[in-house]
Design a protein around this motif. Structure first.
Motif, short mmCIF file in Angstrom:
data_model
loop_
_atom_site.label_atom_id
_atom_site.label_comp_id
_atom_site.label_asym_id
_atom_site.label_seq_id
_atom_site.Cartn_x
_atom_site.Cartn_y
_atom_site.Cartn_z
N VAL A 33 0.87 -1.17 0.00
CA VAL A 33 0.00 0.00 0.00
C VAL A 33 0.91 1.22 0.00
N ASP A 34 0.93 1.95 -1.10
CA ASP A 34 1.82 3.10 -1.24
C ASP A 34 1.01 4.36 -1.50
N LEU A 35 1.66 5.47 -1.22
CA LEU A 35 1.09 6.77 -1.56
C LEU A 35 1.55 7.14 -2.97
N PRO A 36 0.73 7.81 -3.73
CA PRO A 36 1.18 8.31 -5.03
C PRO A 36 2.36 9.25 -4.86
N ALA A 37 3.17 9.38 -5.91
CA ALA A 37 4.38 10.19 -5.83
C ALA A 37 4.08 11.64 -5.48
N ASP A 38 2.96 12.17 -5.98
CA ASP A 38 2.64 13.57 -5.70
C ASP A 38 2.21 13.79 -4.26
N VAL A 39 1.82 12.73 -3.59
CA VAL A 39 1.38 12.85 -2.20
C VAL A 39 2.51 12.48 -1.23
N SER A 40 3.39 11.59 -1.65
CA SER A 40 4.44 11.10 -0.76
C SER A 40 5.32 12.23 -0.24
N GLU A 41 5.68 13.17 -1.12
CA GLU A 41 6.58 14.23 -0.72
C GLU A 41 6.00 15.07 0.41
N SER A 42 4.75 15.47 0.27
CA SER A 42 4.13 16.29 1.31
C SER A 42 3.96 15.49 2.60
N VAL A 43 3.64 14.21 2.48
CA VAL A 43 3.49 13.37 3.67
C VAL A 43 4.82 13.22 4.39
N TYR A 44 5.88 13.00 3.62
CA TYR A 44 7.20 12.86 4.24
C TYR A 44 7.63 14.15 4.93
#
Length: 295
Positions: free
Chosen positions: A170-181
């Motif tokens: 279960v992964d986050l999309p690339a556009d969402v991962s950055e803000s989540v990190y």
């Protein structure tokens, strides 16, 4: 010699008829016997079986557990419109051969397409009702158990049994991962700062408590030392008094010598006294005795 040819031909025809009338079913398979295109019989018992040549034909189906592993991850929205990419696989098997054939004409590709659609729909409903944390780790086991039961209940209508449904990733999309990190990093820094501040406060508290205990210990030690010293002085005074009471003249002489020693410590010490002062009594006595001796 001319009779051998027809005999061989007859033997070949008989062999062909017999071979077309017999078929085998492996223990890992079920078979459906068709007669003029219609389902005549479902054969589940392994071994050698008979069918009518030309009128009947047989189709075999694999009854082992199969795996559907979608190559492309599916995108779902969790509660709060948080997108996730879900990679899953399904373990399934044919449960009812007749129903399986009637529903998907025995086509494994069509069956897996139906499985994919059903699993995607159930996962979409389950993920949409939960927050991201529950999907990733909080309620993952419960989610997959509910998905398996719902998918199995739906696909039972096409003769398929769902053994298990599992999430590989279960992964986050690339556009969402950055803000989540970035948000996770800021949260970790805040927690670290809070821990440092708490540690500094605890250190100050421990240091203050240690200083207080030190002061208390020093005060108690000084008190005990003073008490012991006082007891020692009292005992010494008592001892001196007991000793000197036996000879008062010697006690007076000893105390005078102590007074002389404490008074005249340096060469520049000066004291003005009358010659008949009692303080110089032993000096006078000493001088008198010295004069008498010389005489």
């Amino acid at each position: 010699m001319r009779a051998i040819g027809p005999i061989l031909a007859l033997i070949v025809v008989i062999a062909l008829v017999v071979s077309s009338a017999l078929y085998t079913v492996d223990r890992r398979q079920n078979a459906i016997v068709f007669q003029l295109g219609e389902v005549k019989e479902v054969v589940t018992k392994p071994g050698l079986h008979f069918k009518w040549p030309l009128l009947q034909n047989v189709r075999h189906f694999d009854m082992r557990i199969l795996t559907f592993d979608d190559a492309e991850p599916l995108r779902f929205l969790t509660q709060g419109n948080r997108p996730v990419l879900v990679d899953s696989f399904v373990k399934w098997k044919i449960n009812d051969v007749r129903q399986y054939y009637v529903s998907v004409q025995g086509d494994e590709f069509r069956a897996m397409t139906r499985i994919k659609q059903t699993v995607a729909g159930v996962l979409r409903d389950e993920f949409g009702a939960r927050i991201l944390h529950d999907v990733v780790s909080g309620e993952r086991e419960q989610i997959m158990s509910r998905v398996r039961d719902k998918v199995d209940q739906d696909l039972e209508r096409i003769g398929v049994k769902i053994i298990d449904v599992r999430l590989k990733r279960v992964d986050l999309p690339a556009d969402v991962s950055e803000s989540v990190y970035r948000r996770m990093e800021a949260e970790r820094k805040r927690i670290a700062n809070d821990l440092r501040a708490q540690g500094a406060a605890d250190a100050e508290r421990i240091r203050a408590d240690a200083d207080r205990q030190r002061e208390v210990l020093l005060a108690e030690a000084y008190r005990d030392a003073q008490r012991v010293r006082g007891e020692g002085d009292a005992k010494a005074a008592s001892t001196y008094a007991a000793a000197f009471s036996q000879n008062p003249e010697f006690f007076s002489f000893y105390r005078s010598m102590e007074a002389y020693r404490n008074t005249f410590r340096g060469r520049n010490d000066l004291m003005l006294l009358e010659s008949n002062s009692d303080f110089l009594r032993y000096f006078r006595d000493s001088l008198g005795k010295s004069s008498g001796t010389r005489k």
